[in-house]
Design a protein around this motif. Structure first.
Motif, mmCIF file in Angstrom:
data_model
loop_
_atom_site.group_PDB
_atom_site.id
_atom_site.type_symbol
_atom_site.label_atom_id
_atom_site.label_comp_id
_atom_site.label_asym_id
_atom_site.label_seq_id
_atom_site.Cartn_x
_atom_site.Cartn_y
_atom_site.Cartn_z
ATOM 1 N N UNK A 59 -23.188 -9.253 18.253
ATOM 2 C CA UNK A 59 -23.541 -8.570 19.501
ATOM 3 C C UNK A 59 -22.513 -8.970 20.567
ATOM 4 N N UNK A 60 -22.450 -8.215 21.669
ATOM 5 C CA UNK A 60 -21.327 -8.399 22.589
ATOM 6 C C UNK A 60 -21.252 -9.747 23.300
ATOM 7 N N UNK A 61 -20.013 -10.133 23.533
ATOM 8 C CA UNK A 61 -19.667 -11.212 24.457
ATOM 9 C C UNK A 61 -18.910 -10.499 25.572
ATOM 10 N N UNK A 62 -19.352 -10.662 26.805
ATOM 11 C CA UNK A 62 -18.714 -9.959 27.925
ATOM 12 C C UNK A 62 -18.117 -11.010 28.842
ATOM 13 N N UNK A 63 -16.818 -10.915 29.081
ATOM 14 C CA UNK A 63 -16.248 -11.996 29.877
ATOM 15 C C UNK A 63 -14.924 -11.679 30.524
ATOM 16 N N UNK A 64 -14.364 -12.741 31.079
ATOM 17 C CA UNK A 64 -13.067 -12.664 31.735
ATOM 18 C C UNK A 64 -12.219 -13.821 31.225
ATOM 19 N N UNK A 65 -10.924 -13.534 31.036
ATOM 20 C CA UNK A 65 -10.013 -14.595 30.624
ATOM 21 C C UNK A 65 -9.012 -14.854 31.746
ATOM 22 N N UNK A 66 -8.654 -16.104 31.928
ATOM 23 C CA UNK A 66 -7.620 -16.503 32.877
ATOM 24 C C UNK A 66 -6.550 -17.222 32.052
ATOM 25 N N UNK A 67 -5.327 -16.710 32.120
ATOM 26 C CA UNK A 67 -4.277 -17.232 31.250
ATOM 27 C C UNK A 67 -3.053 -17.598 32.078
ATOM 28 N N UNK A 68 -2.595 -18.830 31.934
ATOM 29 C CA UNK A 68 -1.403 -19.278 32.674
ATOM 30 C C UNK A 68 -0.422 -19.950 31.737
ATOM 31 N N UNK A 69 0.854 -19.899 32.118
ATOM 32 C CA UNK A 69 1.846 -20.689 31.388
ATOM 33 C C UNK A 69 2.932 -21.149 32.351
ATOM 34 N N UNK A 70 3.619 -22.199 31.951
ATOM 35 C CA UNK A 70 4.754 -22.727 32.712
ATOM 36 C C UNK A 70 6.011 -22.310 31.969
ATOM 37 N N UNK A 71 6.790 -21.372 32.524
ATOM 38 C CA UNK A 71 7.946 -20.858 31.788
ATOM 39 C C UNK A 71 8.997 -21.937 31.538
ATOM 40 N N UNK A 72 9.706 -21.737 30.473
ATOM 41 C CA UNK A 72 10.844 -22.610 30.181
ATOM 42 C C UNK A 72 12.047 -21.699 29.967
ATOM 43 N N UNK A 73 12.464 -21.042 31.058
ATOM 44 C CA UNK A 73 13.613 -20.137 30.987
ATOM 45 C C UNK A 73 13.239 -18.690 30.749
ATOM 46 N N UNK A 74 12.177 -18.450 29.981
ATOM 47 C CA UNK A 74 11.821 -17.067 29.650
ATOM 48 C C UNK A 74 10.405 -16.759 30.139
ATOM 49 N N UNK A 75 10.190 -15.512 30.543
ATOM 50 C CA UNK A 75 8.843 -15.099 30.931
ATOM 51 C C UNK A 75 8.405 -13.911 30.068
ATOM 52 N N UNK A 76 7.100 -13.698 30.069
ATOM 53 C CA UNK A 76 6.513 -12.594 29.306
ATOM 54 C C UNK A 76 6.250 -11.414 30.221
ATOM 55 N N UNK A 77 6.260 -10.214 29.677
ATOM 56 C CA UNK A 77 5.749 -9.080 30.436
ATOM 57 C C UNK A 77 4.277 -9.346 30.722
ATOM 58 N N UNK A 78 3.836 -9.122 31.952
ATOM 59 C CA UNK A 78 2.467 -9.503 32.331
ATOM 60 C C UNK A 78 1.417 -8.795 31.486
#
Ligand SMILES: Nc1nc2c(ncn2[C@@H]2O[C@H](COP(=O)(O)OP(=O)(O)OP(=O)(O)O)[C@@H](O)[C@H]2O)c(=O)[nH]1
Ligand SMILES: [Zn+2]
Length: 204
Positions: free
Chosen positions: A99-118
């Motif tokens: 059955x459903x899980x309804x939620x929100x995710x918070x995701x962070x990272x500390x770049x090391x030269x490269x970043x991700x498309x958001x």
């Protein structure tokens, strides 16, 4: 694909999948188990709809995080501080009751030269959300996928979610929220980075 199956063992091979016909028959059995009549008019198309809906709700089994996290950018003028995408909404399903899980995710990272498309961060949440989950597993999987593919200085993931298996059935406690976190690298070793992540997540 083999590495994906090894690292994420819940990912099934296409050849192991039952046919559409078998899936529809399973739905008919569950309809009868629930006490209804799958041959009545209103339910005739239901098994096909449920199978189609499952394809969508569980599409995460057909996607690998490597596919979306492959593209990174280096031209960010030396930016090397935290990147946080917060309040990413998701729907998942608990692996115990489906059955459903309804939620929100918070995701962070500390770049090391490269970043991700958001958007790729939100796509990773989708990939793991659209599988049968425990909240703990999903939190750890998101962190690991970003850690493994981007090699940043650290990753922090927090998920807050309500589990319908605790609200609609069982203990029937509506409105409770479960919080889970995974920290790697600098978020694990530096209390100040961890605290800053928490403050930024909480700020409105
Ligand atoms: N740790 C964890 N537990 C979860 C998650 N989703 C559901 N559960 C729990 O999984 C447990 C399964 O417990 P069981 O006793 O095997 O199943 P049950 O008889 O249906 O349990 P009740 O929900 O208490 O009625 C329950 O306590 C659920 O609340 C999750 O994401 N993480
Ligand atoms: Zn559950």
């Amino acid at each position: 694909m083999d590495a994906i199956v090894k690292n994420f063992p819940q990912t099934n091979r296409e050849s192991d999948r039952p046919s559409q016909q078998e899936a529809e028959e399973a739905v008919r059995v569950l309809l009868r188990w629930a006490g209804d009549d799958p041959t009545r008019e209103g339910l005739l198309e239901t098994p096909a709809r449920v199978a189609k809906s499952y394809r969508e709700l569980f599409a995460g089994y057909d996607m690998a995080p490597e596919d979306v996290l492959g593209r990174t950018f280096e031209e960010v003028a030396g930016y090397d501080d935290m990147v946080l995408v917060k309040d990413i909404p998701f729907y998942s399903h608990c692996e115990h009751h489906m059955v459903p899980i309804i939620g929100k995710a918070h995701v962070a990272y500390m770049p090391d030269g490269r970043v991700l498309g958001l958007s790729k961060i939100a796509r990773v949440v989708e990939i793991y959300g659209r599988r049968l989950q425990t909240q703990e597993t999903m939190t750890a999987q998101i962190a690991r996928a970003i850690d493994d593919t981007l090699n940043p200085r650290g990753v922090a993931v927090m998920i807050e979610a309500e589990h319908m298996c605790m609200a609609m059935r069982g203990v029937q406690k509506q409105g409770s929220t479960t919080l889970t976190t995974t920290f790697t690298g600098t978020f694990k070793t530096e209390p100040a980075d961890q605290a800053r992540f928490m403050t930024m997540v909480r700020s409105r």
